[in-house]
Motif scaffolding. Structure first.
Motif, PDB file in Angstrom:
ATOM      1  N   PRO A 211      10.384   8.579  -7.381  1.00 33.78           N
ATOM      2  CA  PRO A 211      10.380   7.185  -6.845  1.00 33.78           C
ATOM      3  C   PRO A 211       9.292   6.950  -5.819  1.00 33.78           C
ATOM      4  O   PRO A 211       8.366   5.728  -5.685  1.00 33.78           O
ATOM      5  CB  PRO A 211      11.872   7.198  -6.082  1.00 33.78           C
ATOM      6  CG  PRO A 211      12.552   8.019  -6.691  1.00 33.78           C
ATOM      7  CD  PRO A 211      11.329   9.218  -6.921  1.00 33.78           C
ATOM      8  N   MET A 212       8.958   7.723  -4.769  1.00 33.77           N
ATOM      9  CA  MET A 212       7.861   7.503  -3.724  1.00 33.77           C
ATOM     10  C   MET A 212       6.462   7.536  -4.383  1.00 33.77           C
ATOM     11  O   MET A 212       5.692   6.974  -4.178  1.00 33.77           O
ATOM     12  CB  MET A 212       7.936   8.565  -2.958  1.00 33.77           C
ATOM     13  CG  MET A 212       7.318   8.344  -1.605  1.00 33.77           C
ATOM     14  SD  MET A 212       7.849   6.831  -0.827  1.00 33.77           S
ATOM     15  CE  MET A 212       6.585   6.408   0.262  1.00 33.77           C
ATOM     16  N   LEU A 213       6.307   8.354  -5.574  1.00 31.09           N
ATOM     17  CA  LEU A 213       4.873   8.155  -6.209  1.00 31.09           C
ATOM     18  C   LEU A 213       4.650   6.888  -6.723  1.00 31.09           C
ATOM     19  O   LEU A 213       3.643   6.394  -6.762  1.00 31.09           O
ATOM     20  CB  LEU A 213       4.955   9.200  -7.602  1.00 31.09           C
ATOM     21  CG  LEU A 213       4.577  10.535  -6.945  1.00 31.09           C
ATOM     22  CD1 LEU A 213       4.684  11.702  -8.293  1.00 31.09           C
ATOM     23  CD2 LEU A 213       3.039  10.818  -6.492  1.00 31.09           C
ATOM     24  N   PHE A 214       5.798   6.362  -7.485  1.00 36.06           N
ATOM     25  CA  PHE A 214       5.561   5.240  -8.063  1.00 36.06           C
ATOM     26  C   PHE A 214       5.437   3.964  -6.813  1.00 36.06           C
ATOM     27  O   PHE A 214       4.825   2.789  -7.153  1.00 36.06           O
ATOM     28  CB  PHE A 214       6.876   4.691  -9.116  1.00 36.06           C
ATOM     29  CG  PHE A 214       6.505   5.175 -10.373  1.00 36.06           C
ATOM     30  CD1 PHE A 214       5.924   4.361 -11.222  1.00 36.06           C
ATOM     31  CD2 PHE A 214       7.352   6.355 -10.589  1.00 36.06           C
ATOM     32  CE1 PHE A 214       5.824   5.000 -12.491  1.00 36.06           C
ATOM     33  CE2 PHE A 214       7.293   6.728 -11.728  1.00 36.06           C
ATOM     34  CZ  PHE A 214       6.495   6.175 -12.797  1.00 36.06           C
ATOM     35  N   VAL A 215       6.142   4.020  -5.706  1.00 38.41           N
ATOM     36  CA  VAL A 215       5.940   3.298  -4.353  1.00 38.41           C
ATOM     37  C   VAL A 215       4.310   3.415  -4.044  1.00 38.41           C
ATOM     38  O   VAL A 215       3.878   2.338  -3.917  1.00 38.41           O
ATOM     39  CB  VAL A 215       6.875   3.539  -3.337  1.00 38.41           C
ATOM     40  CG1 VAL A 215       6.349   2.960  -2.163  1.00 38.41           C
ATOM     41  CG2 VAL A 215       8.487   3.252  -3.950  1.00 38.41           C
ATOM     42  N   LEU A 216       3.946   4.537  -3.933  1.00 42.75           N
ATOM     43  CA  LEU A 216       2.419   4.726  -3.583  1.00 42.75           C
ATOM     44  C   LEU A 216       1.586   4.040  -4.706  1.00 42.75           C
ATOM     45  O   LEU A 216       0.414   3.279  -4.279  1.00 42.75           O
ATOM     46  CB  LEU A 216       2.083   6.032  -3.320  1.00 42.75           C
ATOM     47  CG  LEU A 216       2.866   6.820  -1.983  1.00 42.75           C
ATOM     48  CD1 LEU A 216       2.598   8.296  -2.269  1.00 42.75           C
ATOM     49  CD2 LEU A 216       2.501   6.240  -0.706  1.00 42.75           C
ATOM     50  N   GLY A 217       1.821   4.209  -6.152  1.00 42.18           N
ATOM     51  CA  GLY A 217       0.896   3.487  -6.722  1.00 42.18           C
ATOM     52  C   GLY A 217       0.935   2.044  -6.669  1.00 42.18           C
ATOM     53  O   GLY A 217      -0.077   1.380  -7.116  1.00 42.18           O
ATOM     54  N   PHE A 218       2.294   1.575  -6.442  1.00 38.58           N
ATOM     55  CA  PHE A 218       2.537   0.189  -6.069  1.00 38.58           C
ATOM     56  C   PHE A 218       1.402  -0.308  -5.074  1.00 38.58           C
ATOM     57  O   PHE A 218       0.946  -1.489  -5.244  1.00 38.58           O
ATOM     58  CB  PHE A 218       3.945  -0.112  -6.102  1.00 38.58           C
ATOM     59  CG  PHE A 218       4.213  -1.256  -5.135  1.00 38.58           C
ATOM     60  CD1 PHE A 218       4.024  -2.506  -5.480  1.00 38.58           C
ATOM     61  CD2 PHE A 218       4.539  -1.038  -3.652  1.00 38.58           C
ATOM     62  CE1 PHE A 218       4.159  -3.782  -4.749  1.00 38.58           C
ATOM     63  CE2 PHE A 218       4.754  -2.251  -2.786  1.00 38.58           C
ATOM     64  CZ  PHE A 218       4.827  -3.487  -3.260  1.00 38.58           C
ATOM     65  N   PHE A 219       1.445   0.489  -3.958  1.00 31.92           N
ATOM     66  CA  PHE A 219       0.555  -0.035  -2.694  1.00 31.92           C
ATOM     67  C   PHE A 219      -0.807  -0.122  -3.582  1.00 31.92           C
ATOM     68  O   PHE A 219      -1.447  -1.263  -2.977  1.00 31.92           O
ATOM     69  CB  PHE A 219       0.814   1.188  -1.965  1.00 31.92           C
ATOM     70  CG  PHE A 219       1.960   1.148  -0.932  1.00 31.92           C
ATOM     71  CD1 PHE A 219       2.717   0.055  -0.832  1.00 31.92           C
ATOM     72  CD2 PHE A 219       1.791   2.152   0.089  1.00 31.92           C
ATOM     73  CE1 PHE A 219       3.639   0.293  -0.058  1.00 31.92           C
ATOM     74  CE2 PHE A 219       2.991   2.245   0.716  1.00 31.92           C
ATOM     75  CZ  PHE A 219       4.041   0.966   0.629  1.00 31.92           C
ATOM     76  N   PHE A 220      -1.334   0.640  -3.912  1.00 28.83           N
ATOM     77  CA  PHE A 220      -2.772   0.890  -4.394  1.00 28.83           C
ATOM     78  C   PHE A 220      -3.081  -0.058  -5.554  1.00 28.83           C
ATOM     79  O   PHE A 220      -3.923  -1.163  -5.243  1.00 28.83           O
ATOM     80  CB  PHE A 220      -3.087   1.967  -5.134  1.00 28.83           C
ATOM     81  CG  PHE A 220      -4.569   2.222  -5.621  1.00 28.83           C
ATOM     82  CD1 PHE A 220      -5.609   2.591  -4.560  1.00 28.83           C
ATOM     83  CD2 PHE A 220      -5.092   2.205  -6.744  1.00 28.83           C
ATOM     84  CE1 PHE A 220      -6.723   2.765  -4.837  1.00 28.83           C
ATOM     85  CE2 PHE A 220      -6.379   1.928  -7.178  1.00 28.83           C
ATOM     86  CZ  PHE A 220      -7.384   2.591  -6.329  1.00 28.83           C
ATOM     87  N   ILE A 221      -2.149  -0.444  -6.506  1.00 35.45           N
ATOM     88  CA  ILE A 221      -2.548  -1.444  -7.384  1.00 35.45           C
ATOM     89  C   ILE A 221      -2.254  -3.048  -7.006  1.00 35.45           C
ATOM     90  O   ILE A 221      -3.043  -3.782  -7.248  1.00 35.45           O
ATOM     91  CB  ILE A 221      -1.660  -1.232  -8.815  1.00 35.45           C
ATOM     92  CG1 ILE A 221      -2.076   0.219  -9.272  1.00 35.45           C
ATOM     93  CG2 ILE A 221      -1.942  -2.215  -9.888  1.00 35.45           C
ATOM     94  CD1 ILE A 221      -1.346   0.629 -10.638  1.00 35.45           C
ATOM     95  N   PHE A 222      -1.216  -3.041  -6.345  1.00 34.92           N
ATOM     96  CA  PHE A 222      -0.866  -4.439  -5.635  1.00 34.92           C
ATOM     97  C   PHE A 222      -1.696  -4.998  -4.924  1.00 34.92           C
ATOM     98  O   PHE A 222      -2.063  -6.109  -4.806  1.00 34.92           O
ATOM     99  CB  PHE A 222       0.472  -4.301  -5.309  1.00 34.92           C
ATOM    100  CG  PHE A 222       0.941  -5.786  -4.775  1.00 34.92           C
ATOM    101  CD1 PHE A 222       1.317  -6.963  -6.005  1.00 34.92           C
ATOM    102  CD2 PHE A 222       1.089  -6.020  -3.493  1.00 34.92           C
ATOM    103  CE1 PHE A 222       1.769  -8.099  -5.460  1.00 34.92           C
ATOM    104  CE2 PHE A 222       1.431  -7.453  -3.206  1.00 34.92           C
ATOM    105  CZ  PHE A 222       1.826  -8.371  -4.349  1.00 34.92           C
ATOM    106  N   VAL A 223      -2.304  -4.268  -3.934  1.00 36.62           N
ATOM    107  CA  VAL A 223      -3.191  -4.452  -2.989  1.00 36.62           C
ATOM    108  C   VAL A 223      -4.489  -4.723  -3.520  1.00 36.62           C
ATOM    109  O   VAL A 223      -4.904  -5.798  -3.353  1.00 36.62           O
ATOM    110  CB  VAL A 223      -3.515  -3.506  -1.972  1.00 36.62           C
ATOM    111  CG1 VAL A 223      -4.610  -3.902  -0.986  1.00 36.62           C
ATOM    112  CG2 VAL A 223      -2.183  -3.109  -1.041  1.00 36.62           C
ATOM    113  N   LEU A 224      -5.010  -4.213  -4.730  1.00 35.30           N
ATOM    114  CA  LEU A 224      -6.252  -4.672  -5.268  1.00 35.30           C
ATOM    115  C   LEU A 224      -5.863  -5.991  -5.872  1.00 35.30           C
ATOM    116  O   LEU A 224      -6.880  -6.766  -5.895  1.00 35.30           O
ATOM    117  CB  LEU A 224      -6.549  -3.476  -6.235  1.00 35.30           C
ATOM    118  CG  LEU A 224      -7.361  -2.333  -5.903  1.00 35.30           C
ATOM    119  CD1 LEU A 224      -7.578  -1.366  -7.022  1.00 35.30           C
ATOM    120  CD2 LEU A 224      -8.506  -2.607  -5.033  1.00 35.30           C
ATOM    121  N   GLY A 225      -4.782  -6.255  -6.499  1.00 38.16           N
ATOM    122  CA  GLY A 225      -4.213  -7.264  -7.114  1.00 38.16           C
ATOM    123  C   GLY A 225      -4.423  -8.466  -6.277  1.00 38.16           C
ATOM    124  O   GLY A 225      -4.747  -9.652  -6.633  1.00 38.16           O
TER     125      GLY A 225
END
Length: 848
Positions: A367-381
């Motif tokens: 779950p935390m891996l997907f949260v960190l992936g969310f941080f990276f991708i969403f901030v770029l978006g």
């Protein structure tokens, strides 16, 4: 960790004899076979809902793979332009309408009851109806792609390309009528969530102690209530234009295609936040559990959720910068587009601060891996979102693949990654086994690399000039290589999703006992519970009760709190006050039933058969839906069927409530807000069309109907409202002696209400106004048609109330049905008066 502003304290009730609860648990033994379809229980409905939304995600993903394969190389001939148009229209429509919004509502239906400490949300039959209407209609709608009947005008369906002149086939009708049931389903879910969050929280769970995820669901439910009506009205207007040639969007007759864009994007941009804010709420639950510490800045995060929801309604012209709107409007909406990044930034910094405040970080779980992936991708978006909020840049990037890249970075990063993290986080809540850590890590890295490999090159192809929505392209320098990379990335995403599907097939086992609180989280959904719900309803003293109240899980399991057994012989939950969650009355939950399923079949059949112009079968399905709704509502107002009961600790609660304290009264108020939003969107349409085409509006008072007819119509409306008000007072004063007069006055009120509409329509016809000739005629008759719909609903409710009176089911203590009918009736009257003032008074005011 406790909230110092809330000082309410509750004694712990004493347990009842355990046999009562065990007997009830056996009565709620998980059903098998076809009886699974009739189980009215939000745990079951939530599982069905989530599973079906994920199925649509997979189907839309398959469409995306076909499109990316077509675009892998220049001048490809895998699919033709017509099929490609259907593919990208269906991909966007299914992702937004059949996956994104239903998925976030589905997670709420599944998680919220236990998270709030309730046995269920207050309208489980409504949740069941919403699910089946969505599932049945959605699957039939998707199947149109196999017969070449799928819509091909884009998921945004811009006229005039989708109007009757340029799209005479039924493809566009499948979109316009086919998603009608989805809109109904979304609004039904929003009503359930609003009333559930506000009225079924555990005693002591004040608004200041409510989990952030519950706040996020409350905010997006409110957004659905005010945003979805715009698209409902837009689809109605465009379908009426296609079917009857009323020119709402035909420029030659005073209409304007930009009206559709305003209505669509007033829904479309808030929808981005409707799917992002619940995902943000999920992240705000996962991070504290993984960090083992409460969320930093709880109040700021809640304010950020509310602020983002509010600001999102000021962004719809963000999608219309190239349409030639005035510069002042461009400046306002550009500023609003940038301002909305502030609430998102507050949440991101709160999450980072929570991780920094952790005394001991736990091993990095899926779950935390997907949260960190969310941080990276969403901030770029988000960064590219700020770029396209700058008007000159938007003019250059508009309708290029740069926008496709931005859109997918925001939606995949802001919703899909948190959702997959939530699936891994909450699976132990419903399953006997958790999902595999190893397979989850493989899924994450495949999806993370795939997303960036697919969509980052699109920024470059967009800046190189590649337009979006093209089925093939020439071999310009650099385009072929970047598109091939994007296609390879799409297949990596598919591989990651496939790993998740295999993981769920191998390890997901719905049932009790579940895997339990494997993360050591602090919120109530991790209490031990069975098919019936929690053994007892706890008393909450903080935001993380499992952390702050030692032994809470065991006390709940042993029945040391409210409702340790059954007070009335059935399944129950406690309705509490909206602000401070004080117990008010006991709500008896319905048992299994076919009526919601049959109502959903009728609703889906009505809309889908209208699509192919089979009017008589459609009306029969509509009658089935209406009859099924009446069937399920007939027993929903039981009255004082049981004396006040002891729910534990000496607290006695009534079993039924009427008036503003009733949860059904709250639901009717929310429904009226939806109706008011639909009407407000139509008023906006009237004023917008008058502004852009004043030449087709009346130029002299003599061109308007006389004031006698609108005055008569208004008088009939007011007389009907006074009649219903008289019935209300007689029902409260002496119902036994006034049953006959009450029925007579209510029947007359129904006739008066219907007559008010007839008088108004005849007045317009006598004035020679035609809905086909000009946009003015179309919108005036559109107002009359909408009022006619609400008159028909109010009259049906009045007749239903009459039927309950004749059945002896209406009294001073058993009047929820009457109170709800009166609420909706009064709204219909007010709407009719406003419409009359707009049609007859507004032009006179302008013309002097």
């Amino acid at each position: 960790m406790s909230d110092p502003s809330a000082t309410v304290d509750y004694p712990n009730p004493l347990p009842r004899p355990p046999g009562e609860f065990e007997q009830l648990q056996r009565a709620w033994k998980p059903p098998t076979g076809i009886r699974l379809l009739t189980r009215v229980n939000n745990t079951y409905v939530g599982v069905y809902y989530v599973g079906t939304s994920l199925l649509f995600f997979l189907l839309a993903g398959v469409l995306a793979l076909v499109m990316r394969t077509q675009l892998a190389v220049p001048e490809n001939t895998l699919v033709g332009h017509d099929l490609y148009n259907q593919l990208f229209t269906m991909h966007g429509t299914v992702m937004m309408f059949l996956f994104a919004v239903p998925a976030v509502e589905a997670m709420g239906v599944l998680i919220l009851p236990n998270m709030l400490g309730a046995r269920d949300l207050p309208f489980p039959r409504l949740s069941m109806y919403a699910f089946w209407a969505y599932a049945i209609g959605g699957l039939i709608f998707f199947a149109t792609i196999f017969w070449g009947l799928a819509p091909r005008g884009g998921w945004f369906m811009y006229p005039p390309l989708t109007s009757y002149e340029y799209a005479p086939a039924d493809n566009a009708d499948w979109w316009l009528l086919g998603i009608g049931f989805i809109e109904i389903s979304a609004i039904a879910g929003a009503i359930e969530i609003v009333v559930g969050v506000l009225r079924t929280r555990a005693p002591g769970m004040t608004l200041g102690r409510m989990p952030v995820y519950a706040w996020s669901m409350l905010v997006i439910a409110g957004m659905i209530i005010f945003a979805f009506p715009a698209i409902i009205l837009g689809t109605l207007l465009l379908e009426i234009e296609r079917s009857f040639q009323w020119p709402f969007f035909v420029a030659a007759k005073g209409g304007d295609p930009l009206l559709w864009q305003h209505l669509f994007w007033f829904f479309g941009h808030p929808e981005v936040y409707i799917i992002f804010l619940p995902a943000a709420g999920m992240v705000s639950m996962i991070i504290p559990a993984m960090a083992g510490t409460p969320l930093v800045g709880y109040r700021l995060v809640v304010l950020a959720l509310v602020g983002a929801g509010f600001l999102s309604f000021g962004l719809w012209v963000h999608h219309m910068f190239t349409t030639g709107i005035p510069q002042l409007s461009l400046s306002f909406f550009s500023a609003a587009s940038m301002a909305v990044s502030i609430p998102s930034g507050i949440q991101v910094f709160a999450w980072i601060a929570t991780l920094a405040a952790a005394k001991r970080l736990r091993p990095l779980k899926v779950p935390m891996l997907f949260v960190l992936g969310f941080f990276f991708i969403f901030v770029l978006g988000g960064l590219t979102g700020v770029m396209v909020a700058v008007v000159p840049f938007d003019w250059q990037a508009h309708d290029s693949y740069f926008i496709v890249a931005h859109l997918h970075y925001v939606l995949i990063g802001g919703m899909v990654f948190p959702l997959f993290g939530a699936l891994y986080y909450w699976t132990p809540y419903i399953s006997r086994k958790a999902l595999s850590e190893r397979m989850g890590q493989w899924a994450f890295w495949l999806m993370f690399v795939g997303v960036n490999l697919t969509f980052f090159p699109m920024h470059l192809t967009g800046l190189m000039g590649m337009p979006r929505r093209v089925y093939t392209y020439a071999d310009y320098p650099g385009w072929a290589e970047l598109n091939l990379l994007s296609t390879g990335g799409a297949f990596l995403i598919a591989a990651g999703v496939l790993v998740v599907v295999v993981d769920m097939a191998l390890h997901l086992r719905i049932g009790n006992p579940n895997a339990g609180n494997v993360w050591g989280a602090g919120t109530l959904e991790w209490l031990p519970n069975g098919d019936y719900g929690n053994r007892s309803i706890p008393i909450v003293h903080s935001r993380e009760p499992l952390w702050d109240q030692p032994g809470l899980s065991e006390d709940v399991k042993e029945g040391r709190y409210y409702l340790p057994g059954t007070a009335t012989g059935g399944r129950e939950t406690i309705v509490t006050s909206a602000i401070d969650a004080r117990p008010q009355y006991l709500l008896q939950m319905p048992g299994p039933g076919w009526s919601p399923l049959l109502a959903a079949v009728g609703t889906a059949g009505f809309f889908l058969l209208l699509t192919v112009k089979l009017v008589l079968p459609a009306l029969l399905f509509g009658a089935l839906a209406l009859a099924s709704v009446v069937w399920w509502l007939w027993g929903s107002d039981p009255g004082p069927s049981h004396p006040p009961v002891d729910v534990g600790g000496g607290l006695r609660l009534p079993v039924q409530m009427t008036g503003p304290d009733s949860h059904s009264w709250w639901a009717m108020v929310v429904l009226i807000l939806v109706c008011g939003s639909i009407f407000g969107s139509l008023v906006f349409s009237y004023l917008f069309l008058w502004t852009v085409s004043p030449d087709v509006w009346p130029t002299a008072v003599e061109a308007l109907p006389g004031l006698g007819s609108p005055a008569a119509s208004a008088g009939l409306l007011l007389a009907s409202a006074l009649g219903v008000r008289w019935c209300s007072r007689r029902l409260a004063a002496d119902p036994a002696r006034s049953a006959g007069p009450l029925r007579g006055v209510l029947a007359v009120a129904v006739l008066l209400l219907c007559a008010s509409l007839v008088v108004e329509v005849e007045a317009q016809q006598d004035a020679g106004l035609s809905p086909r000739e000009t946009a003015y005629g179309a919108v005036v008759y559109g107002l009359a048609a909408l009022q006619g719909l609400f008159v028909a609903i109010s009259a049906t409710m009045g007749l239903y109330t009459l039927a309950r009176s004749f059945a002896g089911m209406l009294s001073a203590q058993r009047r929820q049905t009457f109170d709800n009918t009166r609420l909706f009736w009064n709204y219909t009257v007010v709407q009719g008066l406003v419409a009359l003032a707009l049609v007859h008074g507004f032009p006179r005011l302008l013309l002097g």
